[in-house]
Structures are given as C-alpha cells and as structure tokens.
Write a protein that holds these residues in place. Structure first.
Motif, PDB file in Angstrom:
ATOM      1  N   SER A  17     -32.725   8.432 -38.125  1.00 13.96           N
ATOM      2  CA  SER A  17     -32.217   7.943 -36.845  1.00 13.96           C
ATOM      3  C   SER A  17     -31.099   6.932 -37.033  1.00 13.96           C
ATOM      4  CB  SER A  17     -33.347   7.297 -36.037  1.00 13.96           C
ATOM      5  OG  SER A  17     -34.329   8.249 -35.702  1.00 13.96           O
ATOM      6  N   SER A  58     -26.866   8.046 -38.356  1.00 10.51           N
ATOM      7  CA  SER A  58     -25.720   8.497 -37.583  1.00 10.51           C
ATOM      8  C   SER A  58     -24.486   7.693 -37.920  1.00 10.51           C
ATOM      9  CB  SER A  58     -26.009   8.366 -36.087  1.00 10.51           C
ATOM     10  OG  SER A  58     -26.258   7.029 -35.735  1.00 10.51           O
ATOM     11  N   ARG A 103     -28.353   6.364 -29.930  1.00  7.18           N
ATOM     12  CA  ARG A 103     -29.493   7.279 -29.796  1.00  7.18           C
ATOM     13  C   ARG A 103     -30.020   7.279 -28.371  1.00  7.18           C
ATOM     14  NH1 ARG A 103     -34.364   5.646 -29.811  1.00  7.18           N
ATOM     15  NH2 ARG A 103     -33.986   3.780 -31.069  1.00  7.18           N
ATOM     16  N   ALA A 162     -27.509   9.177 -26.196  1.00 10.97           N
ATOM     17  CA  ALA A 162     -27.406  10.600 -26.488  1.00 10.97           C
ATOM     18  C   ALA A 162     -28.673  11.381 -26.188  1.00 10.97           C
ATOM     19  CB  ALA A 162     -27.022  10.794 -27.956  1.00 10.97           C
ATOM     20  N   HIS A 163     -29.821  10.765 -26.381  1.00  7.61           N
ATOM     21  CA  HIS A 163     -31.064  11.537 -26.324  1.00  7.61           C
ATOM     22  C   HIS A 163     -32.124  10.935 -25.410  1.00  7.61           C
ATOM     23  CE1 HIS A 163     -33.990  14.442 -27.769  1.00  7.61           C
ATOM     24  NE2 HIS A 163     -34.846  13.455 -27.988  1.00  7.61           N
ATOM     25  N   GLU A 208     -23.137  12.299 -31.961  1.00  9.24           N
ATOM     26  CA  GLU A 208     -23.201  13.685 -32.417  1.00  9.24           C
ATOM     27  C   GLU A 208     -24.450  13.952 -33.244  1.00  9.24           C
ATOM     28  OE1 GLU A 208     -20.401  16.920 -34.822  1.00  9.24           O
ATOM     29  OE2 GLU A 208     -19.779  14.821 -34.615  1.00  9.24           O
ATOM     30  N   HIS A 209     -24.856  12.971 -34.028  1.00  5.64           N
ATOM     31  CA  HIS A 209     -26.046  13.105 -34.875  1.00  5.64           C
ATOM     32  C   HIS A 209     -27.298  13.371 -34.043  1.00  5.64           C
ATOM     33  CE1 HIS A 209     -28.568  12.343 -38.396  1.00  5.64           C
ATOM     34  NE2 HIS A 209     -29.318  11.564 -37.642  1.00  5.64           N
ATOM     35  N   PHE A 210     -27.272  12.913 -32.773  1.00  4.20           N
ATOM     36  CA  PHE A 210     -28.427  13.092 -31.892  1.00  4.20           C
ATOM     37  C   PHE A 210     -28.204  14.238 -30.904  1.00  4.20           C
ATOM     38  CE2 PHE A 210     -28.125   8.520 -32.936  1.00  4.20           C
ATOM     39  CZ  PHE A 210     -29.297   8.391 -33.662  1.00  4.20           C
ATOM     40  N   GLY A 211     -27.131  15.002 -31.094  1.00  5.44           N
ATOM     41  CA  GLY A 211     -26.895  16.170 -30.268  1.00  5.44           C
ATOM     42  C   GLY A 211     -26.015  15.946 -29.062  1.00  5.44           C
ATOM     43  N   ARG A 212     -25.360  14.766 -28.987  1.00  4.38           N
ATOM     44  CA  ARG A 212     -24.500  14.505 -27.833  1.00  4.38           C
ATOM     45  C   ARG A 212     -23.346  13.586 -28.250  1.00  4.38           C
ATOM     46  NH1 ARG A 212     -25.500  11.067 -22.339  1.00  4.38           N
ATOM     47  NH2 ARG A 212     -24.285  12.347 -20.916  1.00  4.38           N
TER      48      ARG A 212
END
Length: 388
Positions: A53, A56, A92, A95-96, A304-308
């Motif tokens: 986590s 990123s 984080r 993004a998530h 981006e590492h968390f999908g957004r």
C-alpha cells in the motif's frame, strides 16, 4: 543495558515537553482549522500498513523507500511498512476508499517515521501536516496549493522574511527525452544540478546531445530570460519544454499578484524527489534554516497503484520544525483540598476561563506541585487567584 542508560532515546528522536508541546498543539489546531476553512477535509491514516500500500510512491521514489521502516506482521506474516510520508495513504483514500467524482481536497496531521534524518538537524519522527488536492491538472490548482501553503505559514507567524522557491521537473525531463539520454546519464546530470557543480557540468555536457542546452539549464536556472536567450531553437519550440516553462512563468506571476511582498525565486534544476514529482515544485525557506519550512509539488498519477490515476498536487511540513525554539510557560493554578460549594464553584469558573486547575491531594501543600504558577486563596470570603 545499565539502568542509567534506559532513558536514552534513539538519535533523531526526542520527547516534547509541556512548554513546547502546548505551542505545537495550539498550532496544529489552528492550522487544521485554517485548512478546513479552505475546504480541505481532515483524514486520519494508519501508522502502519502493508508495504504494498505504501509502494505507490516508493516505486518511483527510492528515497522514500529507503526512509521507510519495514517489519514483519506477526498475524499475517506479511511485510509491513511504518509510514514515512502520509501522501501515499491519502492517495489510497482518494483512489479506492473514497473515490469521489471531481476535485477532492484532504488535509492530515500525524507522526511519520524515517529510518534516517531527511535533512540537516531534522527529526526522524516529524509531526507532519499537509494538504492534497486530487482531480485537477491546471496551473490554478498548483497556485491554490502554493497559496494555501503560504497562508498556513502565516497562521504560524512564519511568513515574514521567507523565500519561496519555484521549479518544474518538466524542463529537465523534456530535455532529457529530446536528447535521447540513457538513465545513467540522466542520473549524473541530476546529481550535477543538485550540487550546483557548474565547472563539472560544463565538462560533462561537452560530450552529450544538446550539451549546450543542458549547461544553459544549470547556468541560468534562476533567470528565465537569460535561459531562453541561451537555449537552442529546437528546445524552445519543443511542446513539453514550452509547457513547463510557461507553467513556471504563469505560477510566478499569479503568486506575485497574491503575495506582493514575498521573496520569490526560481530554480528550474532543483530536482529533489525528481522521479516522484511530475510538474511544478515549490518550497519555502526561512533565514538561518537549512531545511525548508514547507515543500510540495505535483505528482500526477499517484493513485494508479490503487487503480485510479488522478492529477494530484500537495504540500507538507513538520509542525515541530515550525515551532522550533518556541516555548510557553504552562500556567497552573493550585486549589486547596475540600468540597465546599463555593470552592468547587470557584474551581469550575477558573477552568471555564481556560485555566489549568489542580486541587491538592491528602495533606499535600504547594510543594507537591513544583510547576504551579498561581494559587486559589480565600480573601475576605471570596476565592481569588493569586500569582505565586
């Protein structure tokens, strides 16, 4: 370990005693109230997380990765990281955990931990406070963040005599791409710029593509007019280079319009955290202080590492550093023992006025409260606070 050494703390870690702790806490509350007034919502993040986590940032910032303490989770057996910066945690959330549409503004305050001091005479456990803006890639967002940072320092009465430094990694990064340099050469150039080693830079750039432009970037890094006069047409017409240059010029003008008396400088080869930042960078320095009071910049795509992946800009500072050298005596009122109605009312009234009141225990006297500054005494039937 001998008992005489058990009270010692690790290097770079210190207790904060009452005379300074109340100064720090007062500023923390004041700063967070200010950030809330500007629309930045407060979040609390965990002190420790799975290392994935926190990676990123560490994937693109080796300095942060090296600054992160890593331990094994006794429950899961997985690798944990103690936060060395709160920005990836807030990313984080954006993004998530709380993926709101549009612009998101967050602020935070909490202790972080570094494996080594990150600067001269700095703490390994700073009390970090900062703000992040997600979802907007305009210069307006960068200007807002710089303005918020400066106003936060103003709430701490630290704005007088400070110097704002503006930079942009895009100038160097676009020139590297234009010249087609490899990673090793890019790293060597970055090191020369950071050390302001002009003689070495002059020699090194003689053997690389666009060498005169790389030298001009270092030689005239603080004078944009001279820089443009000494760059080749191929560089000046490069779209990415031009965009970065215009961003610095526009930001400088807009901050100057808001802060007429502020000392503002430009350094386009100030490449701290070069692989982490993606655009404008800014830092505030005070006289006789080696480390910046506050610093930040743009780091698009951090989620981006968390999908957004989202545009992002932000800043942070160490509250302990902002309060360095500031102390305030704690006023403490000592009240006698007893549960008489008039005495209890007098104690309640004193506390309602914001005073710290301690009531004596047992057969204690004033000597049992060595830090007492006032006492509650009865004079002509009335309870009165007198200085000791």
């Amino acid at each position: 370990m001998p008992i005489s050494e058990t009270w010692l703390l690790p290097d770079g870690v210190a207790d904060v005693l009452p005379e300074q702790a109340q100064v720090v806490e007062a500023l923390r509350r004041k700063a967070l109230d200010f950030l809330a007034s500007r629309g930045y919502q407060l979040v609390y993040t965990p002190f420790i997380e799975y290392i994935e986590s926190l990676s990123s940032l560490s994937e693109s910032n080796q300095d942060l990765d090296l600054a992160t303490f890593k331990v094994i989770d006794q429950l899961s057996g997985r690798l944990l990281g103690v936060r060395a910066d709160m920005t990836p945690q807030v990313a984080r959330i954006d993004a998530h955990v709380r993926p709101v549409q549009g612009i998101a503004r967050y602020c935070y305050a909490g202790t972080v931990l570094h494996t080594k001091p990150q600067g001269f005479n700095t703490s390994r456990a700073p009390l970090q406070i900062g703000a992040e803006l997600f979802g907007h890639d305009s210069i307006d967002a960068d200007v807002e963040m710089v303005d918020v940072m400066l106003n936060l320092l103003a709430t701490a009465d630290l704005i007088d005599g400070v110097h704002l430094d503006l930079g942009h990694v895009g100038l160097f990064r676009s020139l590297v791409k234009l010249a087609g340099l490899n990673k090793e050469t890019e790293h060597q150039l970055s090191d020369l710029y950071q050390r302001k080693a002009l003689p070495e830079l002059a020699e090194f750039t003689q053997s690389i593509n666009f060498g005169s432009d790389f030298y001009a970037l270092g030689r005239y890094s603080s004078d944009l007019d001279a820089l443009q006069a000494n760059l080749s047409p191929a560089v000046l017409t490069d779209a990415a280079f031009r965009q970065a240059l215009e961003a610095v010029i526009t930001t400088h003008a807009q901050i100057r319009a808001r802060w007429e008396n502020l000392d503002i400088g430009i350094d386009v080869v100030e490449l701290r955290s070069y692989h982490y930042h993606t655009g404008l960078m800014y830092a505030v320095y005070a006289p006789n202080r080696a480390a910046p009071l506050a610093q930040g910049g743009r780091y698009d795509g951090i989620g981006e590492h968390f999908g957004r992946a989202r545009p992002a800009t932000g800043f942070s500072c160490d509250l302990y550093a902002l309060c360095a050298g500031q102390f305030k005596q704690v006023s403490t009122v000592v009240a006698p023992k007893g549960i008489y109605a008039d005495l209890m009312k007098a104690i309640e009234q004193a506390r309602a006025q914001g005073l710290s009141v301690i009531q004596l225990l047992g057969n204690d006297d004033l000597n049992s409260v060595p830090y007492a500054t006032h006492q509650l005494v009865q004079v002509a039937g009335e309870w009165t606070i007198e200085k000791i």
